[in-house]
Design a protein around this motif. Structure first.
Motif: not given
Length: 420
Positions: A407-418
């Motif tokens: 979940e934390a990993e996906n939060i980062l990807f969403e935040h940085f538009g990855v």
């Protein structure tokens, strides 16, 4: 295709640069790197530069991409491999190649192949050895599959004998005593996580350290109760508080001694302590690789002869070990996340690598598609008071016992538009 990568030019000479990758050949694969955890072995590489056994002698003019604990997504597939691999597939990879006797390895030896980058090229030898593996799961767990495979390789590398014949039995002794010396670092936690879930498990695992804070965190993420559910007695001890460590550790085995010991620190007194604690037919695994190529310690050779004490050293894992690591993680039997204490972006890799022994905690996990300061998971809550991103990350990790998670990993990807 342009890539951004951390490249090594010499001893402690790391540079984050953007450059052009060549067009892939028919027997190569282009990949997008998503995560790369930083290994102490990379710190040792950077300390030695071109003197390291795996580093080419021309790195000053042909620098290598560092990082070997990585995962990502396949972008383009050479003609030779199109029946097996497709663009968009996630992958895990085993860096311990041993291709035709060569020591070459990603993160040490290749101009266009390593983990500390945005894109790289998987060469033909990796494909021929089956070291690129389709993977379905969180990227960080695939990155941590490599260090976990090293721990698994360590268990499989131990062996025991019998006096009736010359057959050897590999693995730690069933219903025996295991010592993980200096075992509260990330690799030690991997050793514990794997050891407590073995079907033919030991009776007892004793974990030593000299830092109460590290011992407390280790017991928090891999509890005594959790081990007991699997039939293993787990014991964390601070040898710095012991008046007589040899005597007191022997008492934890009822005077039997340790059937298996893993030396997790390349420190002379730690090696010599383990040597004094071995049982008959005990196997001591010098797991920690030293930076000093003249490192030595005093070993009782009388015991080697008369009590059948074995001394082995293991480094890395093989394909089977990586498959086992990923399978166990997917089944929830091991938890690679216990290794991770810090998370950052590609811009944090150089400083984190150069100062790795000075940064407290466990694994430093980096995501290479964006910039982010290296940040301790335990600091997310404090930072979250003013930063919405860290507030979300803190909430996600707290739901997972304070551990990094998908979940934390996906939060980062969403935040940085990855995207992947």
């Amino acid at each position: 295709m342009k890539t951004k990568a951390v490249r090594m030019y010499g001893t402690r000479d790391l540079r984050l640069e953007e450059f052009e990758l060549p067009q892939i050949k028919d027997d190569e694969i282009l990949v997008k790197i998503m995560s790369d955890s930083i290994c102490m072995s990379t710190y040792k590489l950077v300390e030695q530069g071109k003197n390291h056994k795996r580093a080419p002698k021309n790195i000053d003019t042909n620098p290598v991409i560092i990082g070997h604990e990585f995962s990502g997504v396949i972008v383009e597939v050479g003609e030779k491999w199109k029946d097996q691999f497709k663009p968009g597939m996630k992958f895990a990879q085993q860096p311990a190649l041993n291709y035709k006797g060569s020591l070459a390895s990603p993160g040490y030896s290749y101009e266009f192949f390593g983990g500390a980058c945005t894109y790289c090229i998987i060469p033909h030898e990796v494909m021929e050895l089956g070291c690129l593996m389709p993977y379905d799961g969180s990227f960080f767990e695939a990155s941590l599959g490599e260090p976990m495979s090293c721990c698994i390789g360590g268990y499989h590398g131990n062996y025991h004998t019998n006096k009736r014949n010359h057959d050897l039995k590999t693995g730690v002794k069933e219903d025996g005593y295991v010592l993980v010396a200096g075992g509260c670092g990330p690799m030690g936690l991997g050793m514990i996580s794997y050891g407590i879930q073995l079907e033919d498990h030991p009776k007892k695992i004793v974990v030593t350290d000299i830092d109460d804070a590290k011992l407390a965190r280790a017991e928090e993420v891999i509890s005594v109760e959790q081990a007991a559910k699997n039939g293993v007695e787990l014991c964390y001890v601070n040898t710095a508080t012991m008046a007589d460590p040899v005597k007191e550790l022997m008492e934890l085995t009822d005077g039997h001694g340790f059937d298996d010991a893993f030396v997790m620190l390349p420190i002379k007194p730690v090696v010599e302590l383990c040597d004094k604690l071995m049982a008959f037919d005990g196997c001591m695994n010098f797991f920690a690789g030293p930076t000093d190529n003249q490192f030595s310690a005093n070993i009782n050779m009388y015991d080697v002869h008369y009590t059948s004490k074995h001394i082995v050293g293991t480094t890395g894992g093989n394909n089977d070990d990586l498959i086992e690591a990923n399978t166990l993680a997917a089944a929830g039997k091991i938890e690679p996340a216990v290794m991770v204490t810090h998370v950052g972006g590609i811009n944090s890799i150089i400083d984190a690598t150069l100062t790795l022994p000075q940064i407290p905690g466990g694994k430093k996990l980096t995501y290479t598609q964006f910039d982010m300061p290296l940040t301790a998971i335990e600091d997310f809550g404090k930072l979250g008071k003013t930063d919405p991103l860290f507030k979300k990350l803190d909430e996600a990790c707290k739901k997972n016992r304070g551990l990094w998670c998908a979940e934390a990993e996906n939060i980062l990807f969403e935040h940085f538009g990855v995207e992947y």
